[in-house]
Design a protein around this motif. Structure first.
Motif, mmCIF file in Angstrom:
data_model
loop_
_atom_site.group_PDB
_atom_site.id
_atom_site.type_symbol
_atom_site.label_atom_id
_atom_site.label_comp_id
_atom_site.label_asym_id
_atom_site.label_seq_id
_atom_site.Cartn_x
_atom_site.Cartn_y
_atom_site.Cartn_z
ATOM 1 N N ASP A 47 0.810 -1.216 0.000
ATOM 2 C CA ASP A 47 0.000 0.000 0.000
ATOM 3 C C ASP A 47 0.843 1.264 0.000
ATOM 4 O OD1 ASP A 47 -2.112 -1.635 0.206
ATOM 5 O OD2 ASP A 47 -2.832 -0.933 2.147
ATOM 6 N N LEU A 48 2.017 1.180 0.651
ATOM 7 C CA LEU A 48 2.818 2.398 0.783
ATOM 8 C C LEU A 48 3.275 2.917 -0.578
ATOM 9 C CD1 LEU A 48 5.026 1.915 3.948
ATOM 10 C CD2 LEU A 48 2.896 3.135 3.658
ATOM 11 N N GLN A 97 12.092 7.086 -2.439
ATOM 12 C CA GLN A 97 11.719 8.019 -1.374
ATOM 13 C C GLN A 97 10.928 7.365 -0.245
ATOM 14 O OE1 GLN A 97 9.705 11.038 -3.626
ATOM 15 N NE2 GLN A 97 11.612 11.869 -4.428
ATOM 16 N N ILE A 98 10.242 6.282 -0.550
ATOM 17 C CA ILE A 98 9.411 5.660 0.486
ATOM 18 C C ILE A 98 10.007 4.321 0.930
ATOM 19 C CG2 ILE A 98 7.091 4.843 1.070
ATOM 20 C CD1 ILE A 98 7.198 7.832 0.449
ATOM 21 N N GLU A 119 1.900 2.163 -3.376
ATOM 22 C CA GLU A 119 0.719 2.515 -4.171
ATOM 23 C C GLU A 119 0.233 3.898 -3.779
ATOM 24 O OE1 GLU A 119 -0.833 -1.938 -5.190
ATOM 25 O OE2 GLU A 119 -1.926 -0.810 -3.686
ATOM 26 N N ALA A 120 0.254 4.179 -2.486
ATOM 27 C CA ALA A 120 -0.154 5.508 -2.030
ATOM 28 C C ALA A 120 0.778 6.561 -2.632
ATOM 29 C CB ALA A 120 -0.123 5.577 -0.508
ATOM 30 N N ALA A 121 2.058 6.260 -2.662
ATOM 31 C CA ALA A 121 3.013 7.229 -3.219
ATOM 32 C C ALA A 121 2.759 7.442 -4.704
ATOM 33 C CB ALA A 121 4.438 6.745 -2.988
ATOM 34 N N MET A 122 2.447 6.355 -5.403
ATOM 35 C CA MET A 122 2.207 6.500 -6.840
ATOM 36 C C MET A 122 0.947 7.330 -7.088
ATOM 37 S SD MET A 122 3.497 3.104 -8.713
ATOM 38 C CE MET A 122 2.772 1.793 -7.772
ATOM 39 N N ILE A 123 -0.055 7.132 -6.223
ATOM 40 C CA ILE A 123 -1.265 7.937 -6.374
ATOM 41 C C ILE A 123 -0.971 9.393 -6.030
ATOM 42 C CG2 ILE A 123 -3.530 8.291 -5.364
ATOM 43 C CD1 ILE A 123 -4.064 5.491 -5.739
ATOM 44 N N ASP A 124 -0.068 9.591 -5.084
ATOM 45 C CA ASP A 124 0.321 10.951 -4.736
ATOM 46 C C ASP A 124 1.124 11.619 -5.849
ATOM 47 O OD1 ASP A 124 -0.905 11.456 -2.365
ATOM 48 O OD2 ASP A 124 0.783 10.902 -1.094
ATOM 49 N N GLY A 125 1.493 10.860 -6.863
ATOM 50 C CA GLY A 125 2.162 11.487 -7.995
ATOM 51 C C GLY A 125 3.587 11.039 -8.216
ATOM 52 N N ALA A 126 4.002 9.944 -7.587
ATOM 53 C CA ALA A 126 5.367 9.465 -7.791
ATOM 54 C C ALA A 126 5.382 8.401 -8.885
ATOM 55 C CB ALA A 126 5.908 8.873 -6.497
ATOM 56 N N THR A 127 6.514 8.273 -9.573
ATOM 57 C CA THR A 127 6.692 7.111 -10.442
ATOM 58 C C THR A 127 7.071 5.943 -9.545
ATOM 59 O OG1 THR A 127 9.028 7.570 -10.664
ATOM 60 C CG2 THR A 127 7.589 8.524 -12.327
ATOM 61 N N MET A 151 10.486 6.547 -8.095
ATOM 62 C CA MET A 151 10.513 7.555 -7.022
ATOM 63 C C MET A 151 9.930 6.984 -5.734
ATOM 64 S SD MET A 151 9.294 10.666 -9.389
ATOM 65 C CE MET A 151 8.896 11.953 -8.246
ATOM 66 N N ALA A 152 8.862 6.220 -5.877
ATOM 67 C CA ALA A 152 8.259 5.611 -4.689
ATOM 68 C C ALA A 152 9.271 4.688 -4.017
ATOM 69 C CB ALA A 152 6.996 4.846 -5.067
#
Ligand code: ATP
Ligand code: MG
Lengths: 281, 360
Positions: A172-173, A190-191, A175-183, A186-187
């Motif tokens: 989920d983490l 950064q995550i 996926e949340a980052a990708m929805i927030d606008g990360a590739t 990047m997810a």
């Protein structure tokens, strides 16, 4: 009633502490012995019999090892080989482990099987062919050759190790980052990477120590002093005429220092619980 | 904010087909709630809209643009996960601002947006904390905050309240409703909770096994369920069902006889061939008990009485089949008592016994 309870608890605590103590003593005793012999003057080594601490101590063995032997060179070689191996293996294992943890791809089962198979051979069986291959491409007697071999042997286990660290981070983490606008990359950077630092530190430490103390390949692939690593160097103290235990032990203590420093350096990443709070809880 | 069109969308995981030609058009600003039993494909549909799952067949159109092949970041949707999925190594403010930082928005603007969202959600004193230092309810708010700092085309919610206790759920449900009124953003909301569905939805979409069974306002689904599945799924306690057969008509009106010999005269506006098999449905709150049952009531045996505070759920038994009635106020019956029961004709729902289609 409460008295018996607390007495029982006291007994349990005591037993627990004693067990831990016993373990520590058993584990650390050889190290203590190493230290002890390294500061014992050669003349007392056999004359005093078995004692916990010599009547007289000396730094002479250390001075000799540092000033008059090739040990500084062996150290440098070992450091280069172990650090490079640890870094390369960790990077490769992080990438591969992430892929194994997150993606379904064709041939995944085969790949896992293959990685497992490589772990099943006794290394001795592989020395001859590896020597043949490396010598034909001019990588014997070279540190890069050692790094290559160590990397190859450590990658499979490190991949499994890293995979299990990635598995423990909820999907989920990202996926949340990708929805927030990360590739996805990047997810990952950064995550996921900040959360896998303990895993990477563990892998780094594990591979570093493995490479630091490897003897078999170092012995077979390197025959020149200027490319020797320290375990090979240690054997140099065993001569036809006897073993110079004092100097050997002093070299051994010195060899421990980088490994200990390395673990001190990474230990702050080894703490667990970085992902706490990500999910419901 | 944008309209979303889902056109004949299919989804398979390898050989397993989980969505079958789903069609759904969502207006700008509409609040859609997806309900259905576990495993019917609600999350999968939501994740396909978000771009987290590939579309096997059909089209998804957001704001007039086909998005099938766009990665999530280019769809500009916000999603609140059931697990919250907060970034554990970032503070509350860091969590909420992540999407804005990725878009390289000016620092001052980010600060204003985060402060605004934190205010709305009552998170202002917590912005410097990390997720592990928050309670479940606070985490849930951060997850919402992360969505509302942006100006997304739509909000997607996957059971956002299911990890909260009952009290907090009620509170957050009201917050979400207020938030929607305030932002007017298109929303798709997945839930298992009947009350959330009824209170939040402009339209409810009831799904079963990867197909849409009915789309309509909460009242529609409650009062005129399109088929037996929806009738049984919407409403709690669930609707009672009785098997029945059409009997020879009486003055042009259908007459129904149940297995255990109940007869219903004169179903208004319904003509049925004689001996047609069907299922009668009646909601527990429409079953009349005791005094209220009046003339011609049937005798039944009370199995169990469950007081709910506002009223009581009375389980009773006709012949050998157990049914439920919802009785407002104090129920004086005990298990084993016999009770008069009436099923008012005008409250009946009739369904085809074979395909479950609504008949009246
Ligand atoms: N990644 C996947 N691989 C294979 N099958 C999957 C995958 N994800 C979901 N499924 C299957 O797809 C079906 C629908 O799953 P989905 O998660 O959409 O259900 P749901 O309606 O959200 O259920 P719930 O209410 O329990 O959350 C299930 O049968 C599930 O087993
Ligand atoms: Mg789901």
């Amino acid at each position: 009633m409460t008295v018996t309870m607390s007495r029982k608890r006291f007994a349990a605590t005591l037993a627990h502490r004693l067990a831990v103590l016993a373990f520590i003593v058993v584990a650390l005793f050889p190290l203590f012995w190493l230290l002890k012999v390294s500061v014992t003057p050669t003349k007392l080594l056999y004359s005093e019999g078995v004692r916990m601490w010599p009547s007289e101590t000396t730094w002479a063995h250390y001075a000799f090892v540092i000033e008059n032997s090739d040990f500084p060179l062996f150290f440098r070689n070992s450091l280069i080989v172990s650090l490079s191996t640890a870094l390369i293996v960790t990077l490769v294992a992080a990438g591969a482990g992430y892929a194994m943890s997150r993606f379904a791809f064709r041939g995944k089962m085969w790949l896992v099987g293959l990685l497992l198979v490589t772990q099943m051979f006794p290394l001795v069986m592989l020395i001859a062919p590896i020597f043949k291959i490396l010598s034909s491409i001019g990588l014997t007697n070279s540190l890069s050759g050692l790094v290559l071999v160590y990397t190859a042997f450590n990658v499979p286990f490190a991949v499994f190790l890293m995979q299990s660290f990635f598995d423990s981070i909820p999907k989920d983490l990202e996926e949340a980052a990708m929805i927030d606008g990360a590739t996805r990359f990047m997810a990952f950077r950064q995550i996921i990477v900040p959360l896998t630092l303990p895993g990477m530190a563990a892998t780094l430490g594990f591979v570093f120590t493995a490479a630091w103390s490897e003897l078999l390949f170092a012995l077979m692939l390197i025959s020149k002093t200027d490319a020797s690593t320290f375990p090979v160097g240690l054997l140099g103290f065993v001569s036809k005429f006897g073993v110079d235990f004092g100097q050997m032990m002093a070299a051994g203590v010195l060899a421990l220092i980088p490994a200990v420093l390395f673990f001190l350096l990474i230990q702050r990443f080894l703490v667990k619980g970085l992902t706490a709070g990500a999910v419901k809880g | 904010m944008a309209a979303i069109d889902i056109r004949a969308v299919d989804k398979s995981f390898q050989k397993l087909k989980v969505l079958h030609s789903v069609d759904l058009s969502i207006d700008k600003g509409e609040f859609i709630v997806l309900v259905g039993p576990s495993g019917c494909g609600k999350s999968t549909l939501l994740r396909m809209i978000a771009g987290l799952e590939e579309v096997t067949g059909g089209e998804i159109v957001i704001g007039g643009k086909r998005v099938n092949d766009l990665p999530p970041k280019e769809r500009n949707l916000a999603m609140v996960f059931q697990s919250y999925a907060l970034y554990p190594h970032m503070t509350v403010a860091g969590n909420m601002s992540y999407s804005l930082r990725l878009r390289k928005i000016a620092k001052e603007k980010i600060a204003t947006a985060v402060a605004g969202a934190a205010d709305i959600l009552g998170l202002a004193p917590l912005v410097e904390r990390r997720p592990r230092q928050l309670s479940g309810g606070q985490r849930q708010r951060v997850a919402m905050g992360r969505a509302i700092v942006r100006e997304p085309q739509a909000f997607l919610w996957d059971e956002p309240l299911s990890n909260l206790d009952a009290r907090l759920r009620e509170q957050m449900r009201a917050e979400i409703k207020k938030l929607h009124r305030r932002l007017g953003a298109t929303s798709i909301y997945v839930t298992h909770d009947q009350i959330e569905a009824m209170t939040l939805a402009d339209r409810i979409v009831a799904m079963e096994a990867g197909t849409i069974q009915q789309i309509g306002s909460p009242e529609d689904l409650y009062e005129r369920p399109a088929n037996r599945f929806v009738a049984g799924f919407i409403g709690s306690p669930a609707m009672n069902f009785l098997d029945a057969q059409a009997a020879p008509a009486n003055a042009g009106h259908a007459r129904l006889v149940t297995e255990d010999g109940l007869t219903f005269e004169a179903i208004p506006g319904l003509e049925l061939p004689s001996s047609r098999q069907l299922t009668i449905g009646i909601r527990p709150e429409h079953v009349l008990l005791g005094e209220a049952a009046g003339e011609g009531a049937k005798e039944a045996t009370v199995d169990l009485v469950e007081p709910t505070g506002m009223g009581a759920i009375v389980h009773f038994r006709f012949a050998d089949i157990s049914h439920q009635a919802y009785h407002l106020g104090r129920a004086s019956w005990r298990a084993g008592d016999s009770v008069k029961v009436a099923l008012p004709t005008e409250r009946l729902h009739l369904f085809d016994a074979t395909d479950g289609r609504r008949l009246n």
